[in-house]
Design an enzyme around this catalytic site. Structure first.
Site, PDB file in Angstrom:
ATOM      1  N   TYR A 198      -7.597   1.755   5.065  1.00 38.23           N
ATOM      2  CA  TYR A 198      -7.701   1.262   6.447  1.00 38.23           C
ATOM      3  C   TYR A 198      -8.234  -0.171   6.519  1.00 38.23           C
ATOM      4  CZ  TYR A 198      -7.660   6.351   6.990  1.00 38.23           C
ATOM      5  OH  TYR A 198      -7.356   7.683   6.883  1.00 38.23           O
TER       6      TYR A 198
ATOM      7  N   HIS B 151       3.811  -2.325   3.232  1.00 32.83           N
ATOM      8  CA  HIS B 151       3.675  -0.901   2.926  1.00 32.83           C
ATOM      9  C   HIS B 151       4.977  -0.412   2.310  1.00 32.83           C
ATOM     10  CE1 HIS B 151       0.562  -1.667   5.910  1.00 32.83           C
ATOM     11  NE2 HIS B 151      -0.090  -0.640   5.388  1.00 32.83           N
TER      12      HIS B 151
ATOM     13  N   HIS C 149      -7.757   8.517   0.427  1.00 31.48           N
ATOM     14  CA  HIS C 149      -7.611   7.691   1.631  1.00 31.48           C
ATOM     15  C   HIS C 149      -8.696   8.002   2.660  1.00 31.48           C
ATOM     16  CE1 HIS C 149      -5.343   5.195   4.588  1.00 31.48           C
ATOM     17  NE2 HIS C 149      -4.875   4.644   3.485  1.00 31.48           N
TER      18      HIS C 149
ATOM     19  N   ASP D 228       0.852  -1.187   0.000  1.00 34.27           N
ATOM     20  CA  ASP D 228       0.000   0.000   0.000  1.00 34.27           C
ATOM     21  C   ASP D 228       0.889   1.237   0.000  1.00 34.27           C
ATOM     22  OD1 ASP D 228      -2.092  -1.731   0.131  1.00 34.27           O
ATOM     23  OD2 ASP D 228      -2.801  -1.098   2.110  1.00 34.27           O
TER      24      ASP D 228
ATOM     25  N   HIS E 183      -6.098   2.504  -4.450  1.00 32.06           N
ATOM     26  CA  HIS E 183      -6.213   2.525  -2.980  1.00 32.06           C
ATOM     27  C   HIS E 183      -7.019   3.752  -2.541  1.00 32.06           C
ATOM     28  CE1 HIS E 183      -5.355   1.289   1.008  1.00 32.06           C
ATOM     29  NE2 HIS E 183      -4.346   2.088   1.266  1.00 32.06           N
TER      30      HIS E 183
END
Length: 256
Positions: free
Chosen positions: A152, A205, A115, A60, A111
């Site tokens: 998340y 990540h 966010h 991510d 993604h």
């Protein structure tokens, strides 16, 4: 008075026992109905039922960009490709890194654009947000994303339905490296190699402190165990949900 209370207590106990017995009878004699009731919730894909030793690693990218090129170099050394879920604002800041990922053969997927907590958005807002990110990625890579990882890891039925209404597939993970907690390289390595199974999707990540240090050992260990690394689009099963595959209550995608 005490006798009345005792009588009522016995009646309640008997009623509870009868209800429990009825529930057990229903589950035993109608297991498919019971399973269907438990799996009505809409789920993303967490992992895939695979007989072959296949694994997909994913990253991510939402904030920093310190290690992106190093991650590309590490995976190039082992001739493997991964899936990067990038935020639209990250694409705005680092278009050269997005292009480098795509040029190196890695998947660049969605993604979200900002966010946001998608469960707090309307269906129209979710679609608009994802399309904004898709547009940015496609402008840099020439390829429009087909996969989404909700920010998340949060979702509900309307988030999953909104994603699938766009012809996209929501993706989670079944192996969490917890690299964002700044675990040591050895801790990250042990977490991943001990939990991976055929069809696993691993979460990393791109800007975590010790991920570049841990990644070579993870790759080497899994290669020695006979695993093949593929991007997520190649590990998930194609077709229509309910026709070609199902997603069980754990989020495992299974062939019909």
């Amino acid at each position: 008075m005490g006798k009345i209370l005792l009588f009522r207590k016995k009646r309640l106990t008997a009623l509870a026992c009868a209800l429990a017995a009825a529930l057990i009878f229903y589950v035993v004699n109608y297991p498919y109905a019971a399973t269907a009731a438990a799996t009505n919730r809409q789920l993303p894909i967490y992992c895939v039922q695979r007989d072959q030793k296949m694994v997909a690693i994913s990253f991510d990218a939402a904030w920093g960009n310190e290690d992106t090129q190093e991650l590309i170099d590490i995976m190039d050394r082992y001739d493997i490709t991964a899936t990067f879920f990038v935020v639209g604002s990250w694409v705005d800041k680092y278009p050269e890194s997005v292009k480098a990922l795509s040029d190196a053969g890695h998947e660049v997927m969605n993604h979200s654009n900002s966010h946001a907590h998608m469960s707090q958005l309307s269906t129209q807002e979710i679609v608009a947000d994802l399309n904004a990110c898709n547009d940015k990625i496609e402008a840099v890579t020439g390829v429009r994303p087909t996969l989404v990882r909700p920010p998340y890891g949060e979702y509900d039925d309307h988030v999953i339905n909104a994603v699938r209404s766009m012809g996209m597939e929501p993706i989670q993970w079944d192996v969490d490296s917890l690299d964002w907690k700044d675990l040591s390289a050895s801790e990250i390595t042990q977490r991943v190699v001990n939990k991976v199974q055929p069809g696993s999707i691993v979460l990393f990540h791109n800007a975590a402190l010790h991920t570049p240090e841990a990644l070579p050992g993870i790759i080497e260990t899994l290669l020695q165990e006979g695993y093949t690394f593929v991007p997520i689009s190649q590990i998930i099963l194609p077709g229509e949900c309910g026709t070609d595959y199902t997603i069980d209550h754990t989020g495992r995608q299974c062939p019909c």
